[in-house]
Design a protein around this motif. Structure first.
Motif, PDB file in Angstrom:
ATOM      1  N   PHE A 163       0.794  -1.228   0.000  1.00 47.78           N
ATOM      2  CA  PHE A 163       0.000   0.000   0.000  1.00 47.78           C
ATOM      3  C   PHE A 163       0.827   1.280   0.000  1.00 47.78           C
ATOM      4  O   PHE A 163       0.298   2.349  -0.304  1.00 47.78           O
ATOM      5  N   SER A 164       2.105   1.213   0.325  1.00 48.62           N
ATOM      6  CA  SER A 164       2.918   2.435   0.436  1.00 48.62           C
ATOM      7  C   SER A 164       3.508   2.844  -0.904  1.00 48.62           C
ATOM      8  O   SER A 164       3.873   2.004  -1.727  1.00 48.62           O
ATOM      9  N   SER A 165       3.643   4.159  -1.090  1.00 49.60           N
ATOM     10  CA  SER A 165       4.381   4.667  -2.239  1.00 49.60           C
ATOM     11  C   SER A 165       5.871   4.427  -2.002  1.00 49.60           C
ATOM     12  O   SER A 165       6.290   4.123  -0.882  1.00 49.60           O
ATOM     13  N   ASN A 166       6.660   4.563  -3.044  1.00 50.30           N
ATOM     14  CA  ASN A 166       8.098   4.298  -2.909  1.00 50.30           C
ATOM     15  C   ASN A 166       8.792   5.263  -1.948  1.00 50.30           C
ATOM     16  O   ASN A 166       9.819   4.927  -1.359  1.00 50.30           O
ATOM     17  N   ASP A 167       8.231   6.479  -1.793  1.00 49.09           N
ATOM     18  CA  ASP A 167       8.854   7.460  -0.903  1.00 49.09           C
ATOM     19  C   ASP A 167       8.025   7.697   0.363  1.00 49.09           C
ATOM     20  O   ASP A 167       8.197   8.716   1.040  1.00 49.09           O
ATOM     21  N   ALA A 168       7.133   6.775   0.692  1.00 43.38           N
ATOM     22  CA  ALA A 168       6.294   6.930   1.882  1.00 43.38           C
ATOM     23  C   ALA A 168       7.139   6.966   3.151  1.00 43.38           C
ATOM     24  O   ALA A 168       8.174   6.306   3.246  1.00 43.38           O
ATOM     25  N   TRP A 177      -5.005   4.847  -4.620  1.00 39.78           N
ATOM     26  CA  TRP A 177      -4.461   5.504  -3.441  1.00 39.78           C
ATOM     27  C   TRP A 177      -3.194   4.798  -2.979  1.00 39.78           C
ATOM     28  O   TRP A 177      -3.151   3.576  -2.915  1.00 39.78           O
ATOM     29  N   GLU A 178      -2.169   5.602  -2.657  1.00 38.29           N
ATOM     30  CA  GLU A 178      -0.935   5.068  -2.091  1.00 38.29           C
ATOM     31  C   GLU A 178      -0.660   5.780  -0.769  1.00 38.29           C
ATOM     32  O   GLU A 178      -0.793   7.007  -0.667  1.00 38.29           O
ATOM     33  N   LEU A 179      -0.250   5.012   0.228  1.00 35.54           N
ATOM     34  CA  LEU A 179       0.088   5.584   1.524  1.00 35.54           C
ATOM     35  C   LEU A 179       1.336   6.443   1.401  1.00 35.54           C
ATOM     36  O   LEU A 179       2.359   5.987   0.901  1.00 35.54           O
ATOM     37  N   ALA A 180       1.255   7.701   1.867  1.00 32.07           N
ATOM     38  CA  ALA A 180       2.391   8.618   1.780  1.00 32.07           C
ATOM     39  C   ALA A 180       3.033   8.875   3.137  1.00 32.07           C
ATOM     40  O   ALA A 180       4.220   9.179   3.217  1.00 32.07           O
ATOM     41  N   MET A 181       2.248   8.750   4.206  1.00 35.21           N
ATOM     42  CA  MET A 181       2.773   9.038   5.540  1.00 35.21           C
ATOM     43  C   MET A 181       1.907   8.348   6.582  1.00 35.21           C
ATOM     44  O   MET A 181       0.681   8.302   6.455  1.00 35.21           O
ATOM     45  N   ASP A 182       2.548   7.813   7.621  1.00 33.99           N
ATOM     46  CA  ASP A 182       1.800   7.127   8.686  1.00 33.99           C
ATOM     47  C   ASP A 182       2.475   7.390  10.023  1.00 33.99           C
ATOM     48  O   ASP A 182       3.690   7.245  10.155  1.00 33.99           O
ATOM     49  N   LEU A 183       1.681   7.786  10.999  1.00 36.42           N
ATOM     50  CA  LEU A 183       2.184   7.996  12.350  1.00 36.42           C
ATOM     51  C   LEU A 183       1.037   7.869  13.338  1.00 36.42           C
ATOM     52  O   LEU A 183      -0.136   7.835  12.946  1.00 36.42           O
ATOM     53  N   ASN A 190      11.816   5.759   5.558  1.00 38.88           N
ATOM     54  CA  ASN A 190      11.120   5.205   4.398  1.00 38.88           C
ATOM     55  C   ASN A 190      10.363   3.948   4.806  1.00 38.88           C
ATOM     56  O   ASN A 190      10.926   3.038   5.432  1.00 38.88           O
ATOM     57  N   ALA A 191       9.081   3.897   4.452  1.00 35.95           N
ATOM     58  CA  ALA A 191       8.218   2.800   4.897  1.00 35.95           C
ATOM     59  C   ALA A 191       8.692   1.441   4.389  1.00 35.95           C
ATOM     60  O   ALA A 191       8.780   0.475   5.154  1.00 35.95           O
ATOM     61  N   LYS A 192       9.009   1.351   3.104  1.00 38.68           N
ATOM     62  CA  LYS A 192       9.388   0.057   2.539  1.00 38.68           C
ATOM     63  C   LYS A 192      10.740  -0.414   3.063  1.00 38.68           C
ATOM     64  O   LYS A 192      10.935  -1.610   3.312  1.00 38.68           O
ATOM     65  N   SER A 193      11.651   0.526   3.270  1.00 36.08           N
ATOM     66  CA  SER A 193      12.957   0.153   3.826  1.00 36.08           C
ATOM     67  C   SER A 193      12.796  -0.325   5.268  1.00 36.08           C
ATOM     68  O   SER A 193      13.416  -1.311   5.677  1.00 36.08           O
ATOM     69  N   TYR A 194      11.959   0.353   6.028  1.00 35.49           N
ATOM     70  CA  TYR A 194      11.754  -0.006   7.429  1.00 35.49           C
ATOM     71  C   TYR A 194      11.155  -1.399   7.547  1.00 35.49           C
ATOM     72  O   TYR A 194      11.636  -2.240   8.317  1.00 35.49           O
ATOM     73  N   TYR A 195      10.097  -1.667   6.776  1.00 33.82           N
ATOM     74  CA  TYR A 195       9.414  -2.952   6.908  1.00 33.82           C
ATOM     75  C   TYR A 195      10.133  -4.096   6.211  1.00 33.82           C
ATOM     76  O   TYR A 195       9.785  -5.255   6.383  1.00 33.82           O
ATOM     77  N   ALA A 196      11.179  -3.780   5.464  1.00 34.91           N
ATOM     78  CA  ALA A 196      11.988  -4.843   4.872  1.00 34.91           C
ATOM     79  C   ALA A 196      12.766  -5.596   5.942  1.00 34.91           C
ATOM     80  O   ALA A 196      13.087  -6.776   5.780  1.00 34.91           O
ATOM     81  N   THR A 197      13.069  -4.920   7.062  1.00 33.75           N
ATOM     82  CA  THR A 197      13.861  -5.548   8.124  1.00 33.75           C
ATOM     83  C   THR A 197      13.134  -5.617   9.470  1.00 33.75           C
ATOM     84  O   THR A 197      13.585  -6.304  10.371  1.00 33.75           O
ATOM     85  N   ALA A 198      12.007  -4.910   9.605  1.00 34.66           N
ATOM     86  CA  ALA A 198      11.282  -4.893  10.880  1.00 34.66           C
ATOM     87  C   ALA A 198      10.609  -6.235  11.147  1.00 34.66           C
ATOM     88  O   ALA A 198      10.276  -6.986  10.224  1.00 34.66           O
ATOM     89  N   ALA A 199      10.413  -6.547  12.422  1.00 40.13           N
ATOM     90  CA  ALA A 199       9.697  -7.765  12.786  1.00 40.13           C
ATOM     91  C   ALA A 199       8.263  -7.691  12.279  1.00 40.13           C
ATOM     92  O   ALA A 199       7.609  -6.647  12.385  1.00 40.13           O
ATOM     93  N   ASP A 200       7.777  -8.772  11.728  1.00 37.76           N
ATOM     94  CA  ASP A 200       6.424  -8.782  11.177  1.00 37.76           C
ATOM     95  C   ASP A 200       5.399  -8.910  12.297  1.00 37.76           C
ATOM     96  O   ASP A 200       5.691  -9.430  13.378  1.00 37.76           O
ATOM     97  N   THR A 201       4.190  -8.437  12.047  1.00 34.24           N
ATOM     98  CA  THR A 201       3.125  -8.524  13.041  1.00 34.24           C
ATOM     99  C   THR A 201       1.762  -8.480  12.371  1.00 34.24           C
ATOM    100  O   THR A 201       1.610  -7.885  11.303  1.00 34.24           O
ATOM    101  N   LYS A 202       0.794  -9.120  13.005  1.00 35.77           N
ATOM    102  CA  LYS A 202      -0.604  -9.026  12.595  1.00 35.77           C
ATOM    103  C   LYS A 202      -1.464  -8.489  13.736  1.00 35.77           C
ATOM    104  O   LYS A 202      -2.686  -8.554  13.697  1.00 35.77           O
TER     105      LYS A 202
END
Length: 285
Positions: free
Chosen positions: A53-58, A126-132, A67-79
């Motif tokens: 769902f994230s844009s490349n620069d989210a 729609w692409e996610l641009a920012m999340d907090l 960067n969202a994609k960089s962060y979640y590439a190494t972050a622990a997964d969760t549901k």
């Protein structure tokens, strides 16, 4: 082997179809995309959902913006994370909007809070641009849903990069003026910049809704505040914009803290920019 390949293609098609994030410029379509995002995380985990769902620069604030994609590439997964949009708006140009509402994290340490997501339209989706988000105790007040549709549609067809940059600079100047006024007069300066329906998200507090409540909150707790703007972005229709940066807050209790902030502005009939959303999350220094 052929059947296996066909099954894989069908499965992938069903997954893409289920989370299409389609945008038609309405708030309704944005709320639908947000709900699809939440469903995707519950089914497939945070890595898959944020990557899809994230844009490349989210950007995600974890706690500082990364960067969202960089962060979640190494972050622990969760549901364990779930959320529901209760307030959403889209710019009249249909190119970006935001949603906010309560979230719950059912992880090892259960947590509650409020999130803000900013979305941008690209190629009809729609692409996610920012999340907090900010955390607080389990909510005592029920969130009422309010999804506001644009009153009209307007997007300049031939706007140049120079014109778009000029519009963004106006917003940066507005925030510089706000910062200067805060330095001179303290938080009373917000009175000239807050919209009557402003929403403030601050750690430890449920949403503070309305100018009067926001001013009572600031006057009761904050002595001084300074803002350092990192970036500003304006909708093509010229009616909505957002900024983010770092806020330094001096409390009346003789304590100083740094926060990452995201402010959302709306242009008024008199062409002034008023704040309709303020979010503060702790910054890591």
């Amino acid at each position: 082997m052929i059947n296996k390949i066909l099954y894989t293609v069908v499965a992938l098609s069903m997954t893409v179809g289920a989370y299409a994030q389609k945008s038609d410029g309405t708030t309704k379509s944005l709320v639908k995309a947000e709900k699809e995002f939440a469903e995707s995380l519950a089914k497939h985990g945070a890595k898959s959902a944020f990557t899809t769902f994230s844009s490349n620069d989210a950007l995600v604030f974890r706690p500082n913006p990364v960067n969202a994609k960089s962060y979640y590439a190494t972050a622990a997964d969760t549901k364990s994370l779930s959320w529901t949009p209760t307030y959403a708006r889209v710019a009249k140009s249909g190119d970006w909007g935001f949603t906010t509402g309560p979230f719950t994290d059912n992880g090892a340490e259960k947590a509650y809070g409020q999130y803000l997501s900013i979305w941008k339209e690209k190629d009809g989706k729609w692409e996610l641009a920012m999340d907090l988000g900010v955390t607080h105790n389990k909510a005592l007040n029920k969130s009422e849903s309010l999804f506001i549709e644009p009153k009209e549609f307007f997007k300049p067809k031939f706007a140049t990069d120079k014109q778009r940059n000029a519009g963004t600079e106006i917003l940066v100047t507005t925030e510089k003026t706000l910062n200067t006024t805060l330095k001179s007069y303290g938080v009373v300066a917000f009175a000239s910049f807050l919209n009557p329906d402003v929403r403030v998200l601050f750690p430890g507090y449920e949403p503070i809704i309305g100018k009067d409540k926001a001013m009572a909150f600031y006057n009761g707790m904050v002595k001084n505040m300074t803002l350092k703007t990192t970036k500003a972005d304006k909708a093509q229709g010229g009616d909505m914009a957002y900024t983010y940066g770092v806020a330094t807050i001096d409390y009346k209790a003789d304590l100083r803290e740094s926060f990452n902030y995201v402010f959302i502005y709306e242009r008024q009939a008199d062409h002034n920019w008023n704040l309709i959303m303020q979010v503060f999350t702790p910054a890591e220094r």
